[in-house]
Design a protein around this motif. Structure first.
Motif, PDB file in Angstrom:
ATOM      1  N   SER A 208       0.899  -1.126   0.188  1.00 55.63           N
ATOM      2  CA  SER A 208      -0.038   0.048   0.139  1.00 55.63           C
ATOM      3  C   SER A 208       0.702   1.287  -0.024  1.00 55.63           C
ATOM      4  N   PRO A 209       0.545   2.248  -0.332  1.00 59.09           N
ATOM      5  CA  PRO A 209       1.500   3.618  -0.334  1.00 59.09           C
ATOM      6  C   PRO A 209       1.350   4.324   0.856  1.00 59.09           C
ATOM      7  N   ILE A 210       0.540   4.476   2.449  1.00 59.34           N
ATOM      8  CA  ILE A 210       1.018   4.361   3.185  1.00 59.34           C
ATOM      9  C   ILE A 210       2.042   3.496   3.365  1.00 59.34           C
ATOM     10  N   TYR A 211       2.132   2.426   3.419  1.00 60.91           N
ATOM     11  CA  TYR A 211       3.629   1.307   4.031  1.00 60.91           C
ATOM     12  C   TYR A 211       4.665   2.034   3.198  1.00 60.91           C
ATOM     13  N   LYS A 212       4.169   2.045   1.725  1.00 67.06           N
ATOM     14  CA  LYS A 212       5.760   2.139   1.115  1.00 67.06           C
ATOM     15  C   LYS A 212       6.616   3.356   1.950  1.00 67.06           C
ATOM     16  N   ARG A 213       5.622   4.220   2.130  1.00 67.67           N
ATOM     17  CA  ARG A 213       5.817   5.753   2.296  1.00 67.67           C
ATOM     18  C   ARG A 213       6.940   6.151   3.899  1.00 67.67           C
ATOM     19  N   ALA A 214       5.835   4.956   4.675  1.00 71.17           N
ATOM     20  CA  ALA A 214       6.803   4.320   5.871  1.00 71.17           C
ATOM     21  C   ALA A 214       7.836   3.819   5.920  1.00 71.17           C
ATOM     22  N   PHE A 215       7.685   3.315   5.452  1.00 79.70           N
ATOM     23  CA  PHE A 215       9.563   2.358   5.086  1.00 79.70           C
ATOM     24  C   PHE A 215      10.062   3.057   4.052  1.00 79.70           C
ATOM     25  N   GLU A 216      10.143   4.021   3.799  1.00 76.09           N
ATOM     26  CA  GLU A 216      10.867   4.985   2.477  1.00 76.09           C
ATOM     27  C   GLU A 216      10.849   6.443   3.946  1.00 76.09           C
ATOM     28  N   SER A 217      10.610   6.513   5.145  1.00 79.21           N
ATOM     29  CA  SER A 217      10.694   8.029   6.241  1.00 79.21           C
ATOM     30  C   SER A 217      11.486   7.306   7.039  1.00 79.21           C
ATOM     31  N   LEU A 218      12.182   6.067   6.933  1.00 76.58           N
ATOM     32  CA  LEU A 218      13.155   5.412   8.258  1.00 76.58           C
ATOM     33  C   LEU A 218      13.861   6.258   8.397  1.00 76.58           C
ATOM     34  N   PRO A 219      14.712   6.126   9.497  1.00 76.22           N
ATOM     35  CA  PRO A 219      16.218   7.075  10.284  1.00 76.22           C
ATOM     36  C   PRO A 219      16.718   5.885   9.542  1.00 76.22           C
ATOM     37  N   GLU A 220      18.058   6.609   9.420  1.00 75.43           N
ATOM     38  CA  GLU A 220      19.432   6.459   9.493  1.00 75.43           C
ATOM     39  C   GLU A 220      19.758   5.146  10.068  1.00 75.43           C
ATOM     40  N   SER A 221      19.696   4.984  11.434  1.00 79.08           N
ATOM     41  CA  SER A 221      19.586   4.078  12.783  1.00 79.08           C
ATOM     42  C   SER A 221      18.686   2.645  11.912  1.00 79.08           C
ATOM     43  N   SER A 222      17.726   3.039  11.228  1.00 77.52           N
ATOM     44  CA  SER A 222      17.152   1.599  10.805  1.00 77.52           C
ATOM     45  C   SER A 222      17.899   0.494  10.039  1.00 77.52           C
ATOM     46  N   VAL A 223      17.369  -0.838  11.226  1.00 75.52           N
ATOM     47  CA  VAL A 223      18.408  -2.211   9.776  1.00 75.52           C
ATOM     48  C   VAL A 223      17.991  -1.732   8.033  1.00 75.52           C
ATOM     49  N   PHE A 224      16.706  -1.294   7.546  1.00 74.02           N
ATOM     50  CA  PHE A 224      16.469  -1.432   6.565  1.00 74.02           C
ATOM     51  C   PHE A 224      16.849  -0.356   6.535  1.00 74.02           C
ATOM     52  N   PHE A 225      17.668   0.819   6.588  1.00 72.60           N
ATOM     53  CA  PHE A 225      17.861   1.908   6.082  1.00 72.60           C
ATOM     54  C   PHE A 225      19.366   1.838   5.715  1.00 72.60           C
ATOM     55  N   GLN A 226      20.222   0.387   6.720  1.00 77.10           N
ATOM     56  CA  GLN A 226      21.173  -0.117   6.212  1.00 77.10           C
ATOM     57  C   GLN A 226      21.980  -0.442   5.226  1.00 77.10           C
ATOM     58  N   ALA A 227      20.249  -1.565   4.883  1.00 75.37           N
ATOM     59  CA  ALA A 227      20.790  -2.571   4.080  1.00 75.37           C
ATOM     60  C   ALA A 227      20.309  -2.138   2.618  1.00 75.37           C
ATOM     61  N   SER A 228      21.335  -2.362   1.701  1.00 76.13           N
ATOM     62  CA  SER A 228      21.124  -2.064   0.548  1.00 76.13           C
ATOM     63  C   SER A 228      19.687  -3.101   0.038  1.00 76.13           C
ATOM     64  N   ILE A 229      18.509  -3.011  -0.344  1.00 76.73           N
ATOM     65  CA  ILE A 229      18.010  -3.857  -0.614  1.00 76.73           C
ATOM     66  C   ILE A 229      17.466  -3.455  -2.615  1.00 76.73           C
ATOM     67  N   THR A 230      17.722  -4.758  -3.323  1.00 75.94           N
ATOM     68  CA  THR A 230      18.236  -5.620  -4.174  1.00 75.94           C
ATOM     69  C   THR A 230      17.054  -6.068  -4.609  1.00 75.94           C
ATOM     70  N   THR A 231      16.020  -6.426  -3.760  1.00 78.63           N
ATOM     71  CA  THR A 231      14.546  -6.935  -4.537  1.00 78.63           C
ATOM     72  C   THR A 231      14.116  -6.927  -5.479  1.00 78.63           C
ATOM     73  N   ASN A 232      13.549  -7.143  -6.556  1.00 78.19           N
ATOM     74  CA  ASN A 232      12.379  -6.225  -7.234  1.00 78.19           C
ATOM     75  C   ASN A 232      11.069  -6.359  -6.453  1.00 78.19           C
ATOM     76  N   LEU A 233      10.494  -5.232  -6.091  1.00 81.07           N
ATOM     77  CA  LEU A 233       9.120  -5.467  -5.426  1.00 81.07           C
ATOM     78  C   LEU A 233       7.991  -5.414  -6.453  1.00 81.07           C
ATOM     79  N   ASP A 234       8.458  -5.196  -7.348  1.00 83.34           N
ATOM     80  CA  ASP A 234       7.232  -5.224  -8.860  1.00 83.34           C
ATOM     81  C   ASP A 234       7.297  -6.395  -9.586  1.00 83.34           C
ATOM     82  N   GLY A 235       8.147  -7.046  -9.595  1.00 83.89           N
ATOM     83  CA  GLY A 235       7.454  -8.449 -10.448  1.00 83.89           C
ATOM     84  C   GLY A 235       8.786  -9.268 -10.624  1.00 83.89           C
TER      85      GLY A 235
END
Length: 357
Positions: A208-235
């Motif tokens: 959902s757009p709300i979920y994606k925006r919340a994910f993109e706004s995570l701080p730099e200290s987040s484990v998600f922000f520090q990782a390089s996400i290479t997974t294709n989420l669109d297909g």
């Protein structure tokens, strides 16, 4: 958290396919109308709880460590496409011999990989397949005759891996993004088939757009922000089939190296048994704990080898059979006969006839 996300997906599926049943269910259990969580809260929960579960893996208390593994599995199932990648990368860094400051985390990293394998393959196989060569290279050192705990965790990981990924051969990557019927309604034999797209509805919560925006706004200290996400989420990737074929070839090359490690365990088992004998030639007395650990190790070894040989294609199996035969002909293992018999049983029980001979 996982219970609420799963119930939300199930209720949405029920509303789409069986609206009358959904209305009656909400009438009888009105609290279900409040089960839905906004995307911002799910992201906040994942960002807070995943590092906590990851730290629990390294606890010296076995119950806490097991709770951390289970929590890691449940939390990753909510959004495996985003959660699996950074956690797998962190585990691989802990397994790298060059990471001296993380070497004590190797056993916990192996347990984490075992838990993260299934969610990653179910959501997007490329999460695992793209990292498979490095995973196999780094985990192979986990089979150590001097460290039974680490060896046991490595065998459990390999057992889970060969249950999902074939050893050798070639196969087409299944398209997990296409909605396919899981059960033929005409041949259900009385089983009520609720829906065909439960997984799609479940994953739509994290798309959902709300979920994606919340994910993109995570701080730099987040484990998600520090990782390089290479997974294709669109297909699926255009090279998905190529990745699968390369993974099969990698598994085939790894199989012989894995057998060499198993041989070292069998040799060490014989040596340790001889060293354990006293001057009178009688082995030292084993406690009930030692016996239980030995039985558990033999069980895991047997299961791993059986799945390992069962998942091979014929060409890879022939090469493995030659390796096992050569080892048994050249080695004398009077003090490791039981463990060697498990190897023979695994080889013999997975092929009844090979090329008509």
């Amino acid at each position: 958290l996982c219970h609420r996300v799963g119930n939300t997906a199930g209720l949405k599926t029920l509303k789409n396919d069986h609206p009358n049943i959904a209305r009656q269910l909400l009438k009888d259990e009105p609290y279900l109308q409040c089960m839905d969580l906004p995307g911002t809260e799910i992201v906040a929960f994942l960002d807070s709880l995943l590092p906590l579960a990851q730290q629990a893996l390294y606890s010296k208390n076995g119950n806490v460590s097991h709770a951390g593994e289970t929590s890691l599995l449940y939390l990753t199932q909510i959004d495996p496409a985003r959660a699996s990648s950074p956690l797998i990368d962190f585990s691989l860094r802990a397994l790298d011999v060059s990471s001296v400051n993380l070497s004590h985390q190797a056993p916990a990293a192996l347990s984490a990989l075992s838990r993260l394998l299934q969610p990653g393959l179910r959501r997007d196989p490329s999460i695992i397949l793209s990292r498979l060569p490095e995973i196999l290279r780094l985990t192979l050192a986990g089979i150590d005759s001097n460290d039974q705990s680490k060896t046991l965790r490595t065998l459990i990981f390999y057992r889970n891996l060969v249950m999902w990924v074939p050893v050798g051969g070639s196969a087409n990557l299944p398209n997990v993004y296409e909605s396919k019927k899981a059960l033929d309604r005409g041949g259900a034999d009385g089983t009520m088939h609720v829906s065909d797209n439960l997984n799609e509805v479940r994953y739509s919560i994290t798309d959902s757009p709300i979920y994606k925006r919340a994910f993109e706004s995570l701080p730099e200290s987040s484990v998600f922000f520090q990782a390089s996400i290479t997974t294709n989420l669109d297909g699926p990737d255009v090279d998905a089939d190529t990745s699968m074929r390369e993974a099969m070839l990698t598994m085939s090359d790894w199989s012989l190296a894995f057998l060499d490690r198993v041989y070292e365990i069998l040799r060490a088992a014989g040596e340790q048994e001889k060293v354990g004998k006293g001057h009178s030639g009688v082995a030292s007395r084993h406690t009930s704990v030692d016996v239980a650990q030995a039985k558990n190790f033999s069980r895991i070894m047997k299961e791993t080898l059986c799945y390992f040989f069962s998942s091979m294609d014929d060409e890879t199996f022939v090469s493995a059979l030659r390796s096992v035969t050569k080892f048994l002909e050249e080695e004398t293992l009077p003090h490791a006969a039981k463990d060697a018999s498990l190897l023979c049983q695994a080889v013999a029980s997975t092929r009844f006839d090979l090329s008509g001979n």
